[in-house]
Design a protein around this motif. Structure first.
Motif, short mmCIF file in Angstrom:
data_model
loop_
_atom_site.label_atom_id
_atom_site.label_comp_id
_atom_site.label_asym_id
_atom_site.label_seq_id
_atom_site.Cartn_x
_atom_site.Cartn_y
_atom_site.Cartn_z
N THR A 54 -57.29 -58.00 -63.26
CA THR A 54 -58.60 -58.57 -63.58
C THR A 54 -59.68 -57.49 -63.55
N ASP A 89 -60.99 -69.55 -60.29
CA ASP A 89 -61.57 -68.31 -60.82
C ASP A 89 -63.10 -68.39 -60.80
N HIS A 118 -58.09 -62.27 -57.05
CA HIS A 118 -58.00 -62.16 -58.51
C HIS A 118 -56.56 -61.97 -58.93
#
Lengths: 427, 427, 427, 427
Positions: A260, A232, A256
């Motif tokens: 998100t 991330d 993602h």
């Protein structure tokens, strides 16, 4: 093949009066609102989006690949393809290479070739997610994070070699997308893997020329399905912070987890001066690598809202981000797809520029979410296509690039030139 | 309070010439494309969206509730609030009641009151997800699916009573949202629970007047967090099919797992003649109940693409669906929020009407996804706000409803009338 | 290579006394609880899981493939590999073929070969998600749903041919996984595509022998990234219901959106008599096709809880489901991976058999979720490995299959036989 | 009420011989594997989990609340409830208070009261997500991030007051869960909000005693539904890093997007010395706050795998994390639920302790994911309940806490004492 200016001019002739009417209407409206339309169009014109060399052929999935035809058979032909795009939209003035797929045999010749299309070389990309035929060690279990020193060294050396190729071409940055990860709980010692990755990246960083930047991508899964070393933005940011001032996080829209809030990540990175670049694409489920703006155009607009806010903030320490498309074209003609993607980016950018920022800040300060929404929606609901078309017209490009592409039968001619079975190098 | 026509006319006066210019521009463009602009505006005008009585006050979360002021203290005041909306947009001509929160004391009076605002009564909603003070049995462990016959009977009787109230008011449908579910693996026998639910619904169905419809909602989670008896459209469709011709599935946009392709569900249900109605809202994470179009306007447009396709298909057996907003207003003024929601729905509907369907079918038949995308985007990128505004203008409503609402200081006046601490009944 | 009984016996000898102690302890405990341990072990022994022919080689992702070695080069060698597994665990007594990858050149010989390993042929699988070299029409834009009649006919004919191959081998069912879908909004007319799919399936159904079953898989995405024609169990169930009594839904664990309650889907399908079969695997993000039980063993147990409940319900109309692993082995040795998967399935099944169902129903009837949880957890927390080992021991298989596999250096010997670069046919 | 030791001893008597047999069998097996069973049991015994004061009553959702009975009516009774748990399991030796719900009127008395139960006061928790009756400013639009200085100051002052209460009680840490966020795109200036939050936290940090720690939670959504100021571990880590050495990230298991690899986050934070504490619960969809281990026990085990690895690493700079349950009990008896949660944590911890770490590292170093999986599964599949029971037995607690709780009819007695309608303060 090349598209000559005359063709474009003549094709533009067919829709010119329609365009002029639409542009007059819209610029009149914006004028009355106090928008500097000319300055606005200049911003649009200056916004150039790099095209990745690997997006010029037909992509595939693990289940198969359905090739189109006329794919570029060499680096020269890849440059030609980006040249075609740039001739049509004057917004794709850079190409991003992938090593080892795109190692130039004659650097000066390829630079001259690119220059003849008005193109420069953007960030170079390394590849440690596949094994090359002559390679000593396998990346099956990782590269920069690998448990074996020899594998890590090979991956580091490869990245240093990529930098050397990029230097020769005039690139100024290296993008590292690290597939490294694991597919089973227990497989990887997370902490050791992250430490080894940091140590490897330090050697690459040390090998970069002084005026280069290092972009560190993140991605939550695929091609590994339990963990990735840089899962991330937080992990990428941590690495970039440890590496130094010229290391940055690169955001790929498809990297993602579901739901998100990507625009907030963008805002946070810009606040820290650590947003290095962007890989544009769109997706519904995972890293689907679809045409930009095809699924979630409002999200793209919200991201540009943050980008514009950050770029126009005089106190921002964030360097101008690198813009690139990263998509895979399984069904559409790759060049049509890229024309659609560039246009979607330009529309989102233009709409974000239209946001009435002083009034937006006022609404925020007074906690008036209904008003803030009205202001964003007012910008997004505005049909800004005439502004983009005008920017193209002024730059000598096509008012309607895809229509021009189809009218000229570009794909048919590429197939004639290159054959129906050509496969883009690297795919 | 009521909004009188003169105020609206005078408020419209301020933006009338701007509007006329925008409308002239757009209708000119559409005319040339062969769009019947007047017929188009009539379709927009006829599209009425019901307002739920529970959306007129401030909602909350399990963590708290931050009330606004001037909330309606009675059913009469709820009708007044919808009347205010309808006066401003002439697109909210119906109210959907929730029993037991909205049991009218004098049916004829409330009908006359609603009629004076130009409102009718839409679907009635039952409540078996909360315990009422005088209730014999608790719904803690379900209602129509409950293991105890007495609880099920109480829930069936409640639904039958809701039908009676609805009949008196002129409603023609019952919406059943069943919270029933479980929070722990093992808690519930799935098969028995589904069978009991079907049996209970059969009794309710049998108790409906001949010209009524039953709408069965589905939802994957919340307020239970492991399972819900009607977890998806497949389960709802299965129940509706067993119940009979007048039972239908109701789609609430927020009631889906991440990344669900809702537009395809809509298409499938319409193909089967089983789409009964719609609860509009928007969300990012779960059943967030946010303003329609605030997060994913393109998805909303894609859904309307399917709805329009289904509604305009002469062979379709699907009855005209019931349209309702179902939202919760935790932060915004509920009435402003609803005005925004209605406008977002109208915009999506208008854009969907603009899609060039013959060319879209042609692109589909020839497997040209790039062209299909162009056609959808052309419609979605069109700024159709002047069309909606014109529809409102012709119906005597405000060109800009929210601006009118703010100019008239409606909320301030409601607070003066009803107090700053009023709490909408049922919340 | 084949594993002979003597090796297994001698390998078992090393852990026999340990095993006997563990088994004595556990069977003593279960005895006292009233469990019929012998009957229990018979159930375990009878539970056979089919191995798909395509899971015997190294899989890959769109980013690459890192082959192992010693992969089967022919259908005979694929049968040999399943034979190795079955010799080690006596729980993999069937192989599921994929046409056209596995067309036998001599049916009688391959049947005899399989029989010599104690194997039968399970469901046959068709392939309309890839283009084969000599194929007239491309499946790039779908197969059974295609807009062109010629493509659909080609796909139907292929399925009918698959049935003929299956008939010759003694299979009794056809599994249809349809990749058909779209990657862009607008690309596909959802309703027409579903109707065409149903029509195509009807022709295939009509071409099945009377004692065959048709299994219809569903999947929300991949290889298409916007929609799939059969996106969920509801769509599959709808198709299976229209097709007839011998059409069923097949559940693949990886084919669900995030957080789907799969066990409830299983329960609903069994309640309707429409659960045809199961593809076991595990996943964290999407259709990751990882080793069964490697990520979510408790979910697997909950699914078996429903399966056992359905299978042991005397009133159930659901036929005995077909059990198959469907996994992709990118990192592990395929045979080790399959041994782990089979064991994980057996453990979940055994634990589900241990659930005290009368007391569970009692807890459910009295709405006691804490007690229901205790009962499930009591079964799941029990270390049932000695029971599985005992079942293997009694059937002449290895107490510890993977240890035996490693002790025997099976992979090394396969590489010696087949080479380090062999690639499993079809991959 | 209190549970006296005699009752427990007598209740234990009923299952003692069964337990002794199971324990003998398991400890024999572990002995032979070289496990120091006594040391093992000591580790289990020392592992104490704090109980939050707000988890002792019935929770609810936005749709309603179904109260049980006998809920604690005062801080004293909350301490009593934790005392009951601790008497039964000797593993819940701390209570975590929430201010303003739990402000003690007589600090010394409440400390003595807690001590009489063997309890200490764990981290104190502030509340800026709700408005209290006498409060000057509303937190409707945030607290530490608010646009208004006055609101921020009020929130800072509240946190400083919480610290003072905590100091008086002997707490050593403050947990800040910040609900602050936004529900609509555009509502919040992300960068300003984060900057203001950091500035506010600095003032709170500065007001902490020298031996205190600050725990910063993160959460992706709820009660706001578009953004939260501290959306993920990356943001929390960034804040904690800026604040100083005594600021840490706190992980709540339910505060993640779907499919997040939480165990890797834990590993990364421990590697950085920044993991402050843990809020245990379980969930399927969002922050469902269900019983620990009820849904995903294997994930919990994988998290403990990382925790144990970090805690046992002699080079780790991470302080011993704070352990707390954070759950909401909507359906089950809160005390039964907490007993189940504590046991699930203990089981996961015990299994993680059983992992053969040297062999696991060996498998990792040699890239053998099948072996690594075998090692983890061997630990997880071991039935470690006898070890936990033995730890309890040695500490004077119940072999089977829930059975003891039910045998003693604790809830019935609490209802007699406190009434069926008591509502836990704060709910």
């Amino acid at each position: 093949m090349r598209i000559d200016a005359e063709f474009i001019q003549s094709h533009n002739g067919k829709t010119l009066s329609d365009h002029r009417e639409s542009f007059a209407y819209l610029s009149g409206k914006l004028d009355r609102k106090g928008v500097d339309v000319s300055g606005f169009i200049q911003k649009i014109s200056k916004f150039q989006i790099a095209i990745p060399s690997w997006a010029l052929g037909t992509g595939g999935t693990r289940f198969g690949r359905f090739p189109g035809g006329g794919e570029p058979r060499s680096l020269e032909e890849k440059v030609d393809d980006v040249g075609l795009l740039h001739a049509l939209n004057r917004a794709s003035g850079a190409i991003s290479l992938h090593i080892p797929w795109d190692i130039p045999s004659d650097v000066d010749a390829i630079k001259a070739h690119a220059a003849s299309h008005g193109l420069v070389f953007d960030a170079v990309n390394s590849n440690t997610f596949q094994d090359q035929p002559a390679q000593a060690h396998s990346y099956k279990f990782g590269s920069l994070c690998h448990t074996s020193h020899a594998v890590r060294q090979q991956a580091i050396d490869h990245n240093l070699e990529v930098i050397r190729h990029g230097e020769a071409l005039g690139s100024k940055s290296l993008t590292v997308w690290l597939a490294d990860g694991s597919s089973f709980p227990g497989q990887m010692n997370f902490r050791k893997a992250l430490q080894r990755t940091l140590d490897s990246l330090k050697e690459i960083y040390a090998g970069m020329p002084e005026d280069w930047k290092l972009f560190v991508e993140y991605k939550p899964y695929e091609p590994y399905f339990y963990s990735t070393v840089i899962q991330d933005w937080g992990t990428s940011h941590l690495l970039a912070s440890e590496l130094g001032d010229r290391a940055f996080t690169l955001v790929d829209l498809g990297h993602h987890l579901p739901n998100t809030n990507i625009e907030q990540i963008v805002a946070t990175l810009m606040m820290r001066g650590k947003l290095g670049g962007f890989h544009f694409n769109d997706s519904k489920f995972g890293d689907d690598d679809l045409t930009v703006g095809a699924l979630k155009p409002y999200q793209l607009f919200l991201i540009f809202n943050e980008l514009v806010e950050g770029m126009e903030d005089p106190r921002s320490t964030n360097p101008s981000p690198a813009w690139m498309i990263d998509a895979s074209h399984n069904l559409k003609d790759p060049l049509e797809d890229l024309l659609q993607s560039v246009e979607a980016i330009q529309l989102a950018y233009a709409q974000a520029l239209l946001i009435d920022r002083p009034r937006l800040e006022e609404a925020r300060e007074s906690n008036d979410p209904a008003k803030a929404q009205e202001l964003l929606q007012d910008a997004h609901r505005t049909d800004v296509r005439p502004l983009i078309a005008e920017a193209r017209l002024r730059a000598g490009a096509a008012i309607q690039p895809i229509e021009a592409f189809r009218a000229l039968e570009v794909r048919k001619r590429l197939i004639e030139e290159r054959g129906a079975k050509s496969i883009s190098t690297g795919l």
